[in-house]
Design a protein around this motif. Structure first.
Motif, PDB file in Angstrom:
ATOM      1  N   TYR A  87       0.835  -1.205   0.000  1.00  0.00           N
ATOM      2  CA  TYR A  87       0.000   0.000   0.000  1.00  0.00           C
ATOM      3  C   TYR A  87       0.868   1.252   0.000  1.00  0.00           C
ATOM      4  N   PHE A  88       1.865   1.286   0.870  1.00  0.00           N
ATOM      5  CA  PHE A  88       2.696   2.478   0.944  1.00  0.00           C
ATOM      6  C   PHE A  88       3.618   2.608  -0.265  1.00  0.00           C
ATOM      7  N   LYS A  89       3.970   1.498  -0.875  1.00  0.00           N
ATOM      8  CA  LYS A  89       4.706   1.568  -2.137  1.00  0.00           C
ATOM      9  C   LYS A  89       3.835   2.195  -3.215  1.00  0.00           C
ATOM     10  N   ASP A  90       2.548   1.810  -3.232  1.00  0.00           N
ATOM     11  CA  ASP A  90       1.622   2.402  -4.196  1.00  0.00           C
ATOM     12  C   ASP A  90       1.420   3.895  -3.931  1.00  0.00           C
ATOM     13  N   LEU A  91       1.301   4.281  -2.654  1.00  0.00           N
ATOM     14  CA  LEU A  91       1.174   5.703  -2.330  1.00  0.00           C
ATOM     15  C   LEU A  91       2.375   6.482  -2.848  1.00  0.00           C
ATOM     16  N   ASP A  92       3.552   5.906  -2.679  1.00  0.00           N
ATOM     17  CA  ASP A  92       4.770   6.557  -3.157  1.00  0.00           C
ATOM     18  C   ASP A  92       4.794   6.617  -4.681  1.00  0.00           C
ATOM     19  N   ASN A  93       4.434   5.515  -5.310  1.00  0.00           N
ATOM     20  CA  ASN A  93       4.502   5.419  -6.768  1.00  0.00           C
ATOM     21  C   ASN A  93       3.501   6.349  -7.447  1.00  0.00           C
ATOM     22  N   TYR A  94       2.292   6.433  -6.878  1.00  0.00           N
ATOM     23  CA  TYR A  94       1.226   7.201  -7.528  1.00  0.00           C
ATOM     24  C   TYR A  94       1.096   8.623  -6.987  1.00  0.00           C
ATOM     25  N   ALA A  95       2.022   9.057  -6.134  1.00  0.00           N
ATOM     26  CA  ALA A  95       2.012  10.456  -5.690  1.00  0.00           C
ATOM     27  C   ALA A  95       2.182  11.391  -6.883  1.00  0.00           C
ATOM     28  N   GLU A  96       2.888  10.926  -7.896  1.00  0.00           N
ATOM     29  CA  GLU A  96       2.943  11.601  -9.189  1.00  0.00           C
ATOM     30  C   GLU A  96       2.289  10.668 -10.197  1.00  0.00           C
ATOM     31  N   SER A  97       1.077  10.993 -10.600  1.00  0.00           N
ATOM     32  CA  SER A  97       0.341  10.182 -11.565  1.00  0.00           C
ATOM     33  C   SER A  97       0.187  10.941 -12.867  1.00  0.00           C
ATOM     34  N   ASP A  98      -0.211  10.225 -13.918  1.00  0.00           N
ATOM     35  CA  ASP A  98      -0.517  10.880 -15.187  1.00  0.00           C
ATOM     36  C   ASP A  98      -1.980  11.300 -15.246  1.00  0.00           C
ATOM     37  N   VAL A  99      -2.852  10.452 -14.729  1.00  0.00           N
ATOM     38  CA  VAL A  99      -4.282  10.738 -14.704  1.00  0.00           C
ATOM     39  C   VAL A  99      -4.842  10.281 -13.367  1.00  0.00           C
ATOM     40  N   VAL A 100      -5.704  11.099 -12.769  1.00  0.00           N
ATOM     41  CA  VAL A 100      -6.456  10.693 -11.589  1.00  0.00           C
ATOM     42  C   VAL A 100      -7.930  10.647 -11.976  1.00  0.00           C
ATOM     43  N   VAL A 101      -8.579   9.541 -11.682  1.00  0.00           N
ATOM     44  CA  VAL A 101     -10.016   9.396 -11.906  1.00  0.00           C
ATOM     45  C   VAL A 101     -10.708   9.468 -10.549  1.00  0.00           C
ATOM     46  N   ILE A 102     -11.594  10.444 -10.386  1.00  0.00           N
ATOM     47  CA  ILE A 102     -12.335  10.574  -9.131  1.00  0.00           C
ATOM     48  C   ILE A 102     -13.687   9.900  -9.305  1.00  0.00           C
ATOM     49  N   GLY A 103     -13.898   8.818  -8.580  1.00  0.00           N
ATOM     50  CA  GLY A 103     -15.158   8.092  -8.651  1.00  0.00           C
ATOM     51  C   GLY A 103     -15.042   6.836  -9.486  1.00  0.00           C
ATOM     52  N   ALA A 104     -15.225   5.684  -8.850  1.00  0.00           N
ATOM     53  CA  ALA A 104     -15.125   4.400  -9.543  1.00  0.00           C
ATOM     54  C   ALA A 104     -16.501   3.819  -9.808  1.00  0.00           C
ATOM     55  N   GLY A 105     -17.422   4.671 -10.273  1.00  0.00           N
ATOM     56  CA  GLY A 105     -18.710   4.182 -10.749  1.00  0.00           C
ATOM     57  C   GLY A 105     -18.584   3.700 -12.180  1.00  0.00           C
ATOM     58  N   SER A 106     -19.719   3.495 -12.829  1.00  0.00           N
ATOM     59  CA  SER A 106     -19.689   2.933 -14.184  1.00  0.00           C
ATOM     60  C   SER A 106     -18.980   3.855 -15.166  1.00  0.00           C
ATOM     61  N   CYS A 107     -19.140   5.165 -15.020  1.00  0.00           N
ATOM     62  CA  CYS A 107     -18.466   6.104 -15.923  1.00  0.00           C
ATOM     63  C   CYS A 107     -16.966   6.139 -15.657  1.00  0.00           C
ATOM     64  N   GLY A 108     -16.573   6.277 -14.399  1.00  0.00           N
ATOM     65  CA  GLY A 108     -15.159   6.329 -14.057  1.00  0.00           C
ATOM     66  C   GLY A 108     -14.421   5.064 -14.441  1.00  0.00           C
ATOM     67  N   LEU A 109     -15.047   3.905 -14.221  1.00  0.00           N
ATOM     68  CA  LEU A 109     -14.409   2.640 -14.576  1.00  0.00           C
ATOM     69  C   LEU A 109     -14.304   2.480 -16.092  1.00  0.00           C
ATOM     70  N   SER A 110     -15.338   2.915 -16.814  1.00  0.00           N
ATOM     71  CA  SER A 110     -15.292   2.832 -18.275  1.00  0.00           C
ATOM     72  C   SER A 110     -14.179   3.721 -18.825  1.00  0.00           C
ATOM     73  N   ALA A 111     -14.068   4.919 -18.268  1.00  0.00           N
ATOM     74  CA  ALA A 111     -13.004   5.834 -18.697  1.00  0.00           C
ATOM     75  C   ALA A 111     -11.636   5.233 -18.424  1.00  0.00           C
ATOM     76  N   THR A 112     -11.471   4.659 -17.249  1.00  0.00           N
ATOM     77  CA  THR A 112     -10.184   4.061 -16.892  1.00  0.00           C
ATOM     78  C   THR A 112      -9.845   2.895 -17.810  1.00  0.00           C
ATOM     79  N   TYR A 113     -10.838   2.072 -18.095  1.00  0.00           N
ATOM     80  CA  TYR A 113     -10.609   0.931 -18.992  1.00  0.00           C
ATOM     81  C   TYR A 113     -10.099   1.405 -20.348  1.00  0.00           C
ATOM     82  N   MET A 114     -10.784   2.380 -20.918  1.00  0.00           N
ATOM     83  CA  MET A 114     -10.398   2.861 -22.246  1.00  0.00           C
ATOM     84  C   MET A 114      -9.019   3.522 -22.228  1.00  0.00           C
ATOM     85  N   LEU A 115      -8.749   4.304 -21.192  1.00  0.00           N
ATOM     86  CA  LEU A 115      -7.446   4.970 -21.079  1.00  0.00           C
ATOM     87  C   LEU A 115      -6.309   3.962 -20.909  1.00  0.00           C
ATOM     88  N   ALA A 116      -6.501   3.037 -19.975  1.00  0.00           N
ATOM     89  CA  ALA A 116      -5.441   2.073 -19.681  1.00  0.00           C
ATOM     90  C   ALA A 116      -5.155   1.179 -20.875  1.00  0.00           C
TER      91      ALA A 116
END
Length: 327
Positions: A68-97
């Motif tokens: 968990y803390f490795k992930d916090l360190d790794n993603y402290a600088e991210s390329d994209v942050v998605v706020i909300g993992a509902g159907s829209c947020g998950l669909s956006a993440t799927y397409m982006l990833a």
């Protein structure tokens, strides 16, 4: 006082310590009765002799916290942050990833359980309705459905949500931080004084819920050149980002979601998904609070396709926002 030669003399060489046996508390048997190639039939063939491989409680703790803390360190600088993992947020993440495996994508979800309202079709009913042509997204992720002409029906909304969630979480460039709330937005000003969104301010949801009855508990942060906000229509955590834009005077006011009209709402939400201010793409029902769009109710086509369009909008402006973020 010691002479200078004594003060700066080379230290005497120290022999490397001999390896010692690990303390008893750190010793754990490496393997039990089963190997990593054991089949389920072999594991369940004799319950009388069955036993789990041994483990120390500290190993469980370290296995979770170190990652968990490795992930916090790794993603402290991210390329994209998605706020909300509902159907829209998950669909956006799927397409982006899928489109950009080089992008580091962090999803922030306030609830313990991702999925938003997409675990049920509506009013505690199981089936999920999607109007065509959103059936193309179901085929993309491999969710079966019944064809009803102008719309299709997934036998249980949880089948869609769990399938999409599992595919998103299998991407190596995606990290979901659930039970985590976005409490604020990181901003930057350009030479003309215009605001750009440059990340999110986060806290564990249980902390966020208790700011009023506990002493100050400061948050954490994630920098990113662009975020996708899909926090849903107005509510305890809903429409968070756009309400914050109003309080920051980046939007004059919210349009307010209108009454339910499926035919009007789904087209408006999907087509209207866009970058609202530099660095923030808004999709799903959060957009209805900006544009005064109609409510769509228990139909999920626009949720999936708004997510697809949100991903396109991010890719359209990503290089520009990344360059600005690196300045």
């Amino acid at each position: 006082m010691s002479p200078p030669s004594a003060m700066f003399a080379e230290p005497a060489p120290v022999s490397a310590p001999l390896p010692t046996k690990a303390p008893l508390k750190d010793q754990v048997k490496v393997a039990g009765n089963y190997s990593s190639t054991s089949t389920l039939a072999e594991v369940t063939s004799d319950w009388e002799k069955f036993t789990f491989n041994p483990i120390r409680e500290s190993q469980v703790s370290r296995a979770m916290t170190s990652r968990y803390f490795k992930d916090l360190d790794n993603y402290a600088e991210s390329d994209v942050v998605v706020i909300g993992a509902g159907s829209c947020g998950l669909s956006a993440t799927y397409m982006l990833a899928k489109a950009r495996p080089d992008l580091k994508i962090a999803i922030i979800e306030a609830n313990v359980s991702p999925g938003g309202g997409a675990w049920l079709g509506g009013q505690l009913f199981s089936a999920m309705v999607m109007r065509k042509p959103a059936d193309a997204f179901l085929r993309e992720i491999g969710v079966p459905y019944e064809d009803e002409g102008n719309f299709v029906v997934v036998k249980h909304a949880a089948l869609f949500t769990s399938t999409l969630l599992s595919k998103v979480l299998q991407f190596p460039n995606v990290k979901l931080f659930n039970a985590t709330s976005v409490e604020d937005l990181i901003t930057r000003k350009d030479a003309q004084g215009n605001i750009r969104i440059a990340g999110v301010v986060t806290n564990w949801t249980l902390v966020t819920m208790h700011h009023d009855d506990q002493s100050c508990m400061d948050p954490n942060t994630i920098n990113a050149p662009i975020i996708i906000s899909t926090t849903g229509h107005d509510g305890p955590f809903g429409a968070f980002s756009v309400k914050r834009l109003v309080s920051m005077q980046q939007l004059e006011k919210l349009g307010g979601m209108r009454g339910l009209d499926m035919n009007v709402a789904e087209d408006a939400i999907t087509k209207g998904t866009r970058e609202i201010v530099p660095g923030m793409v808004v999709g799903g029902m959060e957009l209805s609070e900006v544009d005064g769009a109609n409510r769509m109710g228990p139909t999920f086509a626009a949720m999936a396709l708004s997510g697809c369009k949100a991903a396109e909008e991010v890719l359209r402006v990503f290089d520009e926002r990344k360059a600005q973020n690196d300045e």
